[in-house]
Write an enzyme that holds these catalytic residues in place. Structure first.
Site, short mmCIF file in Angstrom:
data_model
loop_
_atom_site.label_atom_id
_atom_site.label_comp_id
_atom_site.label_asym_id
_atom_site.label_seq_id
_atom_site.Cartn_x
_atom_site.Cartn_y
_atom_site.Cartn_z
N CYS A 1 -8.43 -1.77 5.17
CA CYS A 1 -9.57 -1.26 5.54
C CYS A 1 -8.95 0.07 6.14
O CYS A 1 -7.86 0.13 6.44
CB CYS A 1 -10.22 -1.78 6.63
SG CYS A 1 -11.70 -2.69 6.11
N ASN B 1 -10.34 -1.23 11.91
CA ASN B 1 -9.27 -1.75 10.92
C ASN B 1 -8.61 -2.92 11.84
O ASN B 1 -7.93 -2.62 12.59
CB ASN B 1 -8.30 -0.76 10.67
CG ASN B 1 -7.26 -1.34 9.86
OD1 ASN B 1 -5.96 -0.92 9.45
ND2 ASN B 1 -7.50 -2.53 9.01
N GLY B 2 -8.74 -4.17 11.23
CA GLY B 2 -8.00 -5.27 11.85
C GLY B 2 -8.96 -6.50 11.86
O GLY B 2 -9.84 -6.51 11.29
N GLY C 1 -9.76 -0.12 0.95
CA GLY C 1 -10.81 -0.65 0.96
C GLY C 1 -11.64 -0.13 0.07
O GLY C 1 -12.13 1.09 -0.07
N CYS D 1 2.88 -14.15 8.18
CA CYS D 1 2.62 -14.58 6.88
C CYS D 1 3.57 -15.26 6.01
O CYS D 1 3.73 -15.96 5.11
CB CYS D 1 1.98 -13.43 5.93
SG CYS D 1 2.96 -12.08 5.56
N SER E 1 2.22 -1.52 -7.62
CA SER E 1 2.84 -1.75 -6.19
C SER E 1 4.37 -2.21 -6.51
O SER E 1 4.92 -1.88 -5.41
CB SER E 1 2.14 -2.45 -5.55
OG SER E 1 1.89 -3.77 -6.39
N CYS F 1 2.62 -4.93 11.63
CA CYS F 1 2.58 -5.53 10.40
C CYS F 1 3.82 -5.23 9.42
O CYS F 1 3.73 -3.85 9.03
CB CYS F 1 1.18 -5.43 9.62
SG CYS F 1 1.12 -6.19 8.10
N CYS G 1 -2.90 -15.23 7.27
CA CYS G 1 -2.92 -14.03 8.30
C CYS G 1 -4.21 -14.10 9.07
O CYS G 1 -5.11 -14.27 8.21
CB CYS G 1 -2.65 -12.65 7.45
SG CYS G 1 -2.87 -11.37 8.77
N TYR H 1 3.55 -3.25 0.74
CA TYR H 1 2.42 -3.23 0.05
C TYR H 1 1.21 -2.45 0.44
O TYR H 1 0.56 -1.65 -0.29
CB TYR H 1 1.74 -4.71 -0.51
CG TYR H 1 0.76 -4.75 -1.29
CD1 TYR H 1 0.70 -4.05 -2.73
CD2 TYR H 1 -0.69 -5.05 -0.87
CE1 TYR H 1 -0.40 -4.09 -3.47
CE2 TYR H 1 -1.72 -5.20 -1.75
CZ TYR H 1 -1.46 -4.62 -2.95
OH TYR H 1 -2.79 -4.70 -3.65
N ASP I 1 7.86 -7.48 -8.58
CA ASP I 1 6.61 -7.42 -7.91
C ASP I 1 6.40 -7.28 -6.48
O ASP I 1 7.83 -7.74 -5.78
CB ASP I 1 5.60 -8.31 -8.41
CG ASP I 1 4.07 -8.09 -8.21
OD1 ASP I 1 3.92 -6.90 -7.81
OD2 ASP I 1 3.31 -8.90 -8.69
N ASP I 2 5.57 -6.99 -5.71
CA ASP I 2 5.59 -6.88 -4.32
C ASP I 2 5.55 -8.26 -3.71
O ASP I 2 5.99 -8.72 -2.49
CB ASP I 2 4.68 -6.17 -3.81
CG ASP I 2 3.49 -6.46 -3.93
OD1 ASP I 2 2.76 -6.95 -3.49
OD2 ASP I 2 2.85 -5.93 -5.21
N CYS J 1 5.31 -8.03 12.70
CA CYS J 1 4.66 -9.04 12.59
C CYS J 1 4.89 -9.50 11.08
O CYS J 1 4.61 -8.84 10.30
CB CYS J 1 3.21 -8.90 12.81
SG CYS J 1 2.13 -10.50 12.52
#
Length: 485
Positions: free
Chosen positions: A16, A117-118, A42, A456, A298, A251, A397, A257, A360-361, A453
């Site tokens: 977002c 956003n969050g 988004g 994940c 990406s 994050c 997450c 990414y 890849d990411d 953070c």
């Protein structure tokens, strides 16, 4: 919506974006430009709210910014010198216009518009309490919880009510709020989600990424600090920090990414960091091969870094068409599968007989990686090795990222050998968590309290997770509540 893009349907989606501007003529047009630059965050819906000194005006729509906000009649219907906007990707629940932001409400203090956003990780509990006290929700968005907390606060001033609301929520948030008194921009005390401030003449601008400032010709001033509220009233800018100081935990996936590679996040060039991640990955996981091929788009910066470090040639082994629409709906699975190649296709003449390294990411469910490896083998690759520019994603997450439930994460179900077999690769390796920190110029994670953070990857969540921990309490409000970013 079905997409022809086999590389986008199995990604983590933080996605977002928020953009706000204060004290400039034609504010809505400027916000629309800023949202164009944030479209990657988004693609489900977009909205803009303006204030003309007397009234608020809002236009919200499903779909992209283009087609909705590049029309003169829409922009003319959004007068005012103050405006904020939002591009949305919902993490769960319904896709509906009532959830498109900015959300707006008439409070006792006047109009109140908010773009978020969050993810509020105790929104379900707060929602239940608010409904029991008489609140009537109009959306299934966690963001609306903030509006009700402000409306029901016992504090006198709007600013104090807003702070009171923020002190009751947990999780991650970067917010832009518009009131008749001015604009407020803030980040959660851990700074999990990004937010930056810029200037364009006398105008003050807030955005999720610096690239949006670049696009509108604004000058980057600084990041909004974790736990900070920046208040803009006319030409006056002031900052307050109502929370107890905490060690920030932004994050880490913004560098892997989420952010555009031409953005700067916390003084780091995203592009340079991704190249450094690829170089570190080459050091940790070398393989004898003929070509390094990025998974577009990406994976490209990390693949460049891997190729430069390893000395193996970088080539575009997967060609992306930029002239194909987002959707391709077909009544048959066979035709739909062929439609995939409209968007991405193997560079067969380059790949045939070669040992290739795909970069890849991330790997989420593994379905994308399986398709890519299959594409390489069908193009005649002699060997297919996969290298991933992030550690294995083993945990969900709860801070505004659309992560599948843990049982669906490939790395939570299988060990490295099992994952390699699942995607049918000759080899598979991920960058280590310490290597990821090293690429960011930080000490190894094990040596110090983590600066980012990275839950994940590690399961080390920096906040309490009330709604998750109370997951057994299923009632009608929990069923309705939606983690929306």
């Amino acid at each position: 919506m079905q997409t022809t893009n086999p590389f986008d349907d199995d990604k983590l989606r933080e996605e977002c974006g928020v953009f706000g501007v204060s004290a400039t003529d034609g504010a809505a047009a400027l916000v629309a430009l800023g949202l164009h630059a944030l479209q990657h965050r988004g693609q489900e819906a977009a909205g803009i709210t303006t204030f003309d000194g007397a009234n608020f005006h809002t236009h919200r729509a499903m779909g992209h910014v283009a087609g909705n906000f590049d029309r003169d009649d829409v922009i003319r219907a959004l007068p005012g010198t103050v405006a904020c906007g939002h591009v949305r990707y919902s993490t769960t629940g319904e896709t509906a216009l009532r959830n498109v932001q900015p959300l707006y409400a008439e409070l006792s203090t006047g109009g109140f518009a908010i773009a978020h956003n969050g993810n509020i990780s105790n929104a379900m509990r707060l929602r239940r309490e608010l409904v029991r006290r008489g609140s009537i929700f109009q959306s299934t968005s966690d963001t609306e919880t903030i509006i009700h907390l402000v409306a029901t606060s016992n504090y006198r001033t709007l600013l104090d009510r807003f702070i009171d609301a923020l002190k009751q929520i947990e999780g991650a948030y970067s917010l832009i709020v518009m009131t008749p008194e001015g604009m407020i921009a803030c980040r959660d005390p851990l700074g999990i989600r990004p937010l930056v401030m810029g200037k364009l003449g006398d105008a003050v601008i807030f955005a999720s990424e610096t690239v949006a400032l670049d696009v509108v010709g604004a000058t980057f001033v600084r990041a909004v600090e974790p736990g900070e509220l920046v208040i803009v009233q006319g030409s006056e800018i002031r900052s307050i920090r109502p929370f107890a100081p905490m060690a920030a935990r932004p994050c880490i996936f913004e560098w892997v990414y989420f952010s555009r590679p031409d953005s700067i996040v916390d003084d780091h060039s995203v592009y340079s960091v991704r190249k450094a991640i690829g170089a570190q990955l080459a050091i940790e996981s070398p393989v004898d091969a003929d070509l390094v091929i990025p998974v577009p788009d990406s994976g490209t910066p990390a693949a460049i870094g891997y190729a430069q470090q390893s000395g193996i040639p970088f080539e575009l082994g997967i060609i992306r068409s930029h002239y194909v629409g987002r959707t391709f709906i077909s009544p048959g699975d066979k035709v739909r599968h062929l439609g995939v190649k409209l968007k991405h296709n193997a560079n067969r003449a380059l790949i045939k007989g070669k040992r290739v390294i795909l970069v890849d990411d991330s790997i989420v469910r593994g379905t994308t990686s399986l398709k890519i490896v299959q594409m390489m083998r069908e193009a005649g690759a002699a060997e297919v090795h996969m290298r991933i520019a992030s550690p294995p994603t083993r945990h969900s997450c709860f801070y505004g990222v659309d992560t599948p439930e843990r049982a669906k994460l490939l790395a939570a179900k299988l060990d490295l050998g099992g994952m390699t077999g699942f995607i049918h690769a000759d080899s598979l390796n991920f960058i280590s968590i310490d290597g990821l920190y090293k690429a960011l110029g930080e000490a190894k994670r094990a040596d110090v309290r983590p600066k980012y953070c990275d839950a994940c990857f590690t399961g080390d969540y920096p906040t309490t997770l009330t709604d998750h921990d109370e997951g057994s309490e299923v009632d009608q409000f929990a069923m309705l509540a939606e983690r929306v970013i």
